[in-house]
Motif scaffolding. Structure first.
Motif, PDB file in Angstrom:
ATOM      1  N   CYS A 157       1.122  -1.070   0.518  1.00  0.00           N
ATOM      2  CA  CYS A 157      -0.108  -0.045  -0.070  1.00  0.00           C
ATOM      3  C   CYS A 157       0.649   1.216   0.223  1.00  0.00           C
TER       4      CYS A 157
ATOM      5  N   ILE B 246       0.593   5.656  -0.046  1.00  0.00           N
ATOM      6  CA  ILE B 246      -0.982   7.037   0.371  1.00  0.00           C
ATOM      7  C   ILE B 246      -0.742   8.113  -0.957  1.00  0.00           C
TER       8      ILE B 246
ATOM      9  N   LYS C  43      -1.243  12.166  -0.860  1.00  0.00           N
ATOM     10  CA  LYS C  43      -2.475  12.798   0.477  1.00  0.00           C
ATOM     11  C   LYS C  43      -2.390  14.148  -0.416  1.00  0.00           C
TER      12      LYS C  43
ATOM     13  N   LYS D  69      -7.336   0.963   6.620  1.00  0.00           N
ATOM     14  CA  LYS D  69      -7.019   2.040   6.967  1.00  0.00           C
ATOM     15  C   LYS D  69      -6.514   2.393   8.884  1.00  0.00           C
TER      16      LYS D  69
ATOM     17  N   GLU E  76      -2.437   4.298   8.053  1.00  0.00           N
ATOM     18  CA  GLU E  76      -2.513   5.694   8.617  1.00  0.00           C
ATOM     19  C   GLU E  76      -1.281   5.219   9.973  1.00  0.00           C
TER      20      GLU E  76
ATOM     21  N   VAL F 115      -6.361   8.850   6.706  1.00  0.00           N
ATOM     22  CA  VAL F 115      -7.066   7.759   5.110  1.00  0.00           C
ATOM     23  C   VAL F 115      -8.834   8.262   5.480  1.00  0.00           C
ATOM     24  N   GLU F 116      -8.968   8.900   4.057  1.00  0.00           N
ATOM     25  CA  GLU F 116     -10.334   9.009   3.629  1.00  0.00           C
ATOM     26  C   GLU F 116     -10.468   7.576   3.261  1.00  0.00           C
TER      27      GLU F 116
ATOM     28  N   ILE G 272     -10.481   4.240  -0.719  1.00  0.00           N
ATOM     29  CA  ILE G 272      -8.748   4.174  -1.004  1.00  0.00           C
ATOM     30  C   ILE G 272      -9.647   4.502  -2.793  1.00  0.00           C
TER      31      ILE G 272
ATOM     32  N   PHE H  57      -4.183   4.685  -0.713  1.00  0.00           N
ATOM     33  CA  PHE H  57      -4.966   5.229   0.179  1.00  0.00           C
ATOM     34  C   PHE H  57      -4.735   6.659   0.323  1.00  0.00           C
ATOM     35  N   GLU H  58      -6.186   7.851  -0.623  1.00  0.00           N
ATOM     36  CA  GLU H  58      -6.193   9.087   0.408  1.00  0.00           C
ATOM     37  C   GLU H  58      -6.383   9.486   1.257  1.00  0.00           C
ATOM     38  N   GLY H  59      -5.826  10.418   1.998  1.00  0.00           N
ATOM     39  CA  GLY H  59      -6.333  11.477   3.209  1.00  0.00           C
ATOM     40  C   GLY H  59      -5.610  12.267   3.423  1.00  0.00           C
TER      41      GLY H  59
END
Length: 666
Positions: free
Chosen positions: A501, A503, A505, A536, A540, A555-556, A558, A581-583
């Motif tokens: 995984c 991320i 940002k 998630k 994080e 994390v908001e 995927i 993973f978006e966040g």
């Protein structure tokens, strides 16, 4: 662990163990390196070190005692220093910037690996009037006055080895000081040790700045011509980034041009004015069984020959016992000396490479040689001599203070030695007698007059100078250990599954980075029945632990997987799929926004580089700034070769031309 003796001790003090230098870093020695990431394996390693009680600005330091060999005794110390970002003088990394990793996000921690000899650390400590701390490191005691000593250790120029890792697994080998720099360890042993560490810890990629030299000769040039790769290429390091805009293709072309340079062409142009170079060529052509046609053939043969030559002997020595007979007046015939020598060697063979005392060797030989005077003479003269395929080693035991002997098989090290001794042509022997010193002298001569002499920088030799410059400008080399992630989902321990995984940002619904590059994928180990929400939370946690700018990351969603929070992760993830993973940081709206460059290893760009060589970024070479336009250029490119020739006021060519054409005032 399998290599620790825990008998009779429930809570063994692991840091008291002395480890074997040549095995340190192998799996199970000292730790079972079963972690899927660098951060897990480095935590497993330091559990077996001695935690130093003298902290430095919040840094932790562990030490390991490593035994290189017992006779004569030689120990080195390995220090592992954990540097959190809060204790760093500069949170950004110049090495990352120079090698091309400047877009990586700043990590929370660095780990310094320092190899130091006990003797050198004590001497340096006394020089700096800080003997207490370094004495305590060696002896495991606490004086409470070491607030700056770890910094002194990290910044020391006398370290045998210094490597640093970021917590994401990217690292840099900063220095290697072998025998040439006064170390007791040769460079190849240090590199083998470092390579084992990188493999065991599951480093991703490791870079180095190759400035290694041998008697003033740049090894990246000499080994490049001989082997098509630098000296560090033996351990898998390859071209990473060139300075002065040198590309990988330019580097390969330069190496090929120098390797294929015909020797006959050099003799034709250099022979009339330099008679030594043709003699050197003919000397090694006589020794070689194959024709040496090109410069690459010659340097390859010379380096291979050097590795086969004994340090103090030379090719063409016809009788190994002659050295014994010439050391002093000998009243025994060569035949009797040879017989006694064979008896002693056979006695040492029976103990299978163990060190035994002089008296034991003498007693074993007495069964076959009754003349004790002859035995005493041979034992006195035989130390560190080659007999057949063996080297008879002699050393003084530091504990018992008696002489000990050991036999070392060198048939693999000197495979052609016996053939060279059996040459029957005495005239050829005299011509082919080459010592290691003579070989290095010849190589130094070729390096000086072919690659450096300014008299041969015109005509055909100008191309040689250009190729040499390109090779020398290729300094940054990289080895990829575990850079690529597996192409499929693999099973972890105890039936768990490893997912890969990364991320993305975001800030105010926009990506932070203008460059859409993502952090390296991390291995996340989850249960088979783990849900998306649990995945998630684990993502994080891992990325907060690694990166400084993600300390409040949430994390908001995927981005490449449509799933609900209570869905099972394994049932939705396809084989080979990588998750993004978006966040965003939860405090982005409340605090002052950080500049984009602050979160990158390269740091904020407050200057402009625009050199005539084409460079648009700082590559670690010396630069100078124009006093009008404030644009930076390489000093070498603008004709300032030495630092003591830098003018007080510097104008670039463009500004200088604009001033010349500027209309004069009436």
């Amino acid at each position: 662990m399998s290599n620790l003796d825990l008998t009779g001790c429930k809570k063994r003090k692991r840091g008291d163990k002395v480890f074997k230098f040549k095995n340190f870093g192998e799996n199970g020695y000292p730790a079972e390196f079963v972690g899927s990431s660098f951060r897990e394996n480095v935590k497993a390693l330091v559990e077996f070190g001695h935690l130093e009680s003298n902290l430095c600005w919040g840094m932790l330091c562990w030490s390991f005692q490593l035994e290189v060999h017992r006779h004569p005794p030689l120990h080195v110390l390995l220090f592992v220093v954990e540097e959190p970002i809060d204790a760093s003088v500069n949170r950004h990394c110049k090495q990352c910037h120079f090698v091309g990793w400047g877009k990586h996000m700043v990590c929370n921690k660095k780990y310094h690996f320092l190899l130091v000899s006990k003797e050198s650390i004590v001497v340096e400590a006394c020089t700096k009037s800080k003997c207490n701390f370094h004495y305590n490191i060696i002896n495991g005691t606490d004086s409470g006055n070491g607030m700056s000593s770890i910094n002194d250790l990290v910044d020391s120029q006398g370290n045998v080895m210094h490597g640093v890792f970021h917590s994401n697994g990217f690292g840099h080998l900063l220095c290697v000081n072998g025998v040439e720099k006064g170390s007791d360890l040769p460079g190849f042993l240090i590199l083998e040790f470092w390579d084992r560490l990188c493999t065991a810890l599951r480093a991703r990629k490791v870079s180095l700045n190759d400035i290694s030299q041998k008697r003033g000769m740049e090894l990246r040039l000499i080994h490049g011509i001989a082997y098509k790769e630098p000296w560090f290429g033996r351990w898998g390091y390859k071209f990473g980034r060139g300075t002065f805009c040198v590309t990988h293709q330019m580097y390969n072309k330069a190496i090929e041009a120098l390797q294929s340079l015909p020797l006959c062409l050099l003799i034709h142009h250099l022979g009339p004015s330099n008679h030594e170079i043709p003699l050197i060529f003919s000397r090694y052509q006589t020794l070689s069984e194959q024709s040496l046609v090109t410069l690459g053939d010659l340097f390859h043969f010379m380096l291979e020959l050097k590795s086969h030559l004994p340090k103090e002997n030379s090719l063409g020595l016809s009788n190994n016992n002659q050295g014994i007979l010439l050391e002093t007046t000998c009243r025994w015939s060569p035949k009797r000396v040879e017989m006694a020598t064979k008896v002693i060697v056979e006695a040492l063979k029976r103990v299978k490479s163990r060190w035994i005392s002089r008296q034991e060797v003498r007693d074993a030989a007495r069964a076959y040689v009754g003349d004790t005077g002859l035995l005493d003479f041979v034992l006195k003269s035989l130390g560190n001599h080659i007999v057949g395929n063996y080297l008879v080693r002699r050393s003084l035991n530091p504990v018992t203070k008696v002489l000990e002997y050991c036999l070392e098989d060198i048939s693999n090290v000197l495979p052609n030695y016996q053939e060279s001794l059996a040459m029957s042509n005495s005239k050829l022997k005299a011509n082919c007698k080459v010592t290691r010193f003579q070989l290095m002298k010849d190589m130094f001569y070729l390096n000086k007059y072919i690659f450096k002499d300014p008299k041969f920088s015109t005509g055909i030799f100008s191309a040689i100078q250009v190729a040499v410059r390109i090779v020398l400008d290729s300094k940054y080399f990289i080895k990829e250990y575990f850079g690529e992630i597996p192409s499929k989902i693999d099973l972890g321990l105890e039936g768990k599954v490893n997912l890969y995984c990364t991320i993305l940002k975001r800030k105010n619904k926009e990506m932070v980075m203008n460059n859409p590059s993502l952090p390296p994928y991390e291995c996340i180990t989850m249960r088979k029945n783990a849900t998306i929400d649990e995945l998630k939370l684990e993502v994080e946690k891992i990325f907060k632990e690694i990166y400084w700018s993600l300390r409040s990351f949430v994390v908001e969603k995927i981005s490449n997987l449509n799933a609900k929070g209570n869905d099972l992760a394994i049932g939705l993830v396809e084989v080979g799929q990588k998750l993004v993973f978006e966040g965003k940081n939860k405090d982005d709206d409340d605090e002052v926004e950080e500049e984009e460059e602050e979160v990158c290893e390269s740091g904020p760009r407050k200057y402009v580089v625009e050199c005539i060589c084409g460079a648009k970024d700082d590559d670690g070479e010396r630069m100078i700034c124009c006093d009008i336009c404030e644009i930076w250029q390489h000093t070498r490119c603008v004709g300032i070769p030495n630092s003591d020739q830098v003018p007080h006021i510097f104008l670039c060519t463009r500004c200088e031309q604009e001033i010349i054409h500027f209309p004069s005032l009436p």
